[in-house]
Motif scaffolding. Structure first.
Motif, PDB file in Angstrom:
ATOM      1  N   ARG A  23       0.832  -1.205   0.000  1.00 15.96           N
ATOM      2  CA  ARG A  23       0.000   0.000   0.000  1.00 15.96           C
ATOM      3  C   ARG A  23       0.866   1.255   0.000  1.00 15.96           C
ATOM      4  NH1 ARG A  23      -3.583   0.304   4.571  1.00 15.96           N
ATOM      5  NH2 ARG A  23      -2.341  -1.276   5.601  1.00 15.96           N
ATOM      6  N   LEU A  24       2.033   1.194   0.639  1.00 22.38           N
ATOM      7  CA  LEU A  24       2.929   2.351   0.684  1.00 22.38           C
ATOM      8  C   LEU A  24       3.688   2.536  -0.628  1.00 22.38           C
ATOM      9  CD1 LEU A  24       4.093   4.547   2.715  1.00 22.38           C
ATOM     10  CD2 LEU A  24       6.033   2.974   2.949  1.00 22.38           C
ATOM     11  N   GLY A  79      -4.788   4.105   1.371  1.00 32.51           N
ATOM     12  CA  GLY A  79      -5.222   3.912   2.740  1.00 32.51           C
ATOM     13  C   GLY A  79      -4.198   4.139   3.836  1.00 32.51           C
ATOM     14  N   ILE A  80      -3.083   4.808   3.537  1.00 33.27           N
ATOM     15  CA  ILE A  80      -2.085   5.076   4.566  1.00 33.27           C
ATOM     16  C   ILE A  80      -1.847   6.588   4.633  1.00 33.27           C
ATOM     17  CG2 ILE A  80       0.283   4.707   5.353  1.00 33.27           C
ATOM     18  CD1 ILE A  80       0.293   2.066   3.881  1.00 33.27           C
ATOM     19  N   ALA A  95       7.089  13.717   4.823  1.00 35.83           N
ATOM     20  CA  ALA A  95       5.936  12.976   5.339  1.00 35.83           C
ATOM     21  C   ALA A  95       6.486  11.684   5.934  1.00 35.83           C
ATOM     22  CB  ALA A  95       4.937  12.675   4.230  1.00 35.83           C
ATOM     23  N   LEU A  96       6.172  11.435   7.197  1.00 36.60           N
ATOM     24  CA  LEU A  96       6.704  10.282   7.914  1.00 36.60           C
ATOM     25  C   LEU A  96       5.615   9.232   8.106  1.00 36.60           C
ATOM     26  CD1 LEU A  96       9.099   9.039   9.512  1.00 36.60           C
ATOM     27  CD2 LEU A  96       8.150  10.181  11.526  1.00 36.60           C
ATOM     28  N   TYR A  97       5.947   7.991   7.767  1.00 33.11           N
ATOM     29  CA  TYR A  97       5.043   6.852   7.930  1.00 33.11           C
ATOM     30  C   TYR A  97       5.698   5.842   8.863  1.00 33.11           C
ATOM     31  CZ  TYR A  97       3.025   8.852   3.703  1.00 33.11           C
ATOM     32  OH  TYR A  97       2.465   9.703   2.792  1.00 33.11           O
ATOM     33  N   ARG A  98       4.881   5.088   9.602  1.00 30.19           N
ATOM     34  CA  ARG A  98       5.399   4.007  10.442  1.00 30.19           C
ATOM     35  C   ARG A  98       4.681   2.724  10.068  1.00 30.19           C
ATOM     36  NH1 ARG A  98       5.519   7.882  14.625  1.00 30.19           N
ATOM     37  NH2 ARG A  98       7.675   8.433  15.074  1.00 30.19           N
ATOM     38  N   ILE A 105       9.457   5.203   7.690  1.00 26.04           N
ATOM     39  CA  ILE A 105       9.723   5.468   6.279  1.00 26.04           C
ATOM     40  C   ILE A 105       9.286   6.893   6.019  1.00 26.04           C
ATOM     41  CG2 ILE A 105       9.229   4.861   3.880  1.00 26.04           C
ATOM     42  CD1 ILE A 105      10.498   2.552   5.105  1.00 26.04           C
ATOM     43  N   GLY A 106      10.202   7.751   5.638  1.00 27.61           N
ATOM     44  CA  GLY A 106       9.864   9.125   5.327  1.00 27.61           C
ATOM     45  C   GLY A 106      10.016   9.381   3.837  1.00 27.61           C
ATOM     46  N   PHE A 107       9.132  10.224   3.322  1.00 23.75           N
ATOM     47  CA  PHE A 107       9.271  10.727   1.949  1.00 23.75           C
ATOM     48  C   PHE A 107       9.551  12.203   2.055  1.00 23.75           C
ATOM     49  CE2 PHE A 107       7.047   6.823   1.092  1.00 23.75           C
ATOM     50  CZ  PHE A 107       7.614   6.410  -0.095  1.00 23.75           C
TER      51      PHE A 107
END
Length: 112
Positions: A23-24, A79-80, A95-98, A105-107
């Motif tokens: 999804r990411l 959905g994330i 933008a930081l995702y966990r 994971i950052g973009f």
């Protein structure tokens, strides 16, 4: 000089993590084994997940992209949502995702 980069993240539950990372990042480029999946983000630049419960959740990666706004929008459509968004004093955005294990994971993207 030729260079390939493989950045890896350890996860506890391979199947759950593979679904989250799909999804990411989109579908994996290839499945390396029963417990490892690989995404090619750009030529010779890869991100992989591998099941290893003992070391899961301690990873950190930042991927700087040209299409920051589009990338964040595409991820949201799958959905994330980012857990955090930042704009630094020089205008660079992140933008930081966990993932479910806590790996970050950052973009990042250039100023808008």
């Amino acid at each position: 000089m030729s260079l390939d980069l493989f950045a890896g993240m350890y996860v506890r539950d391979y199947e759950a993590a593979k679904d989250w990372y799909a999804r990411l990042l989109g579908e994996p480029t290839y499945i390396a084994s029963d417990t490892e999946a690989v995404w090619e983000l750009a030529e010779h630049r890869f991100v992989a997940i591998e099941q290893n419960a003992e070391h899961a959740g301690h990873g950190i990666q930042t991927i700087f992209v040209e299409d920051f706004d589009a990338r964040v929008t595409q991820i949201a459509e799958r959905g994330i949502e980012p857990v955090k968004r930042e704009t630094y004093s020089n205008g660079v955005r992140k933008a930081l995702y966990r993932d479910p294990d806590g790996n970050e994971i950052g973009f990042g993207g250039a100023p808008s």
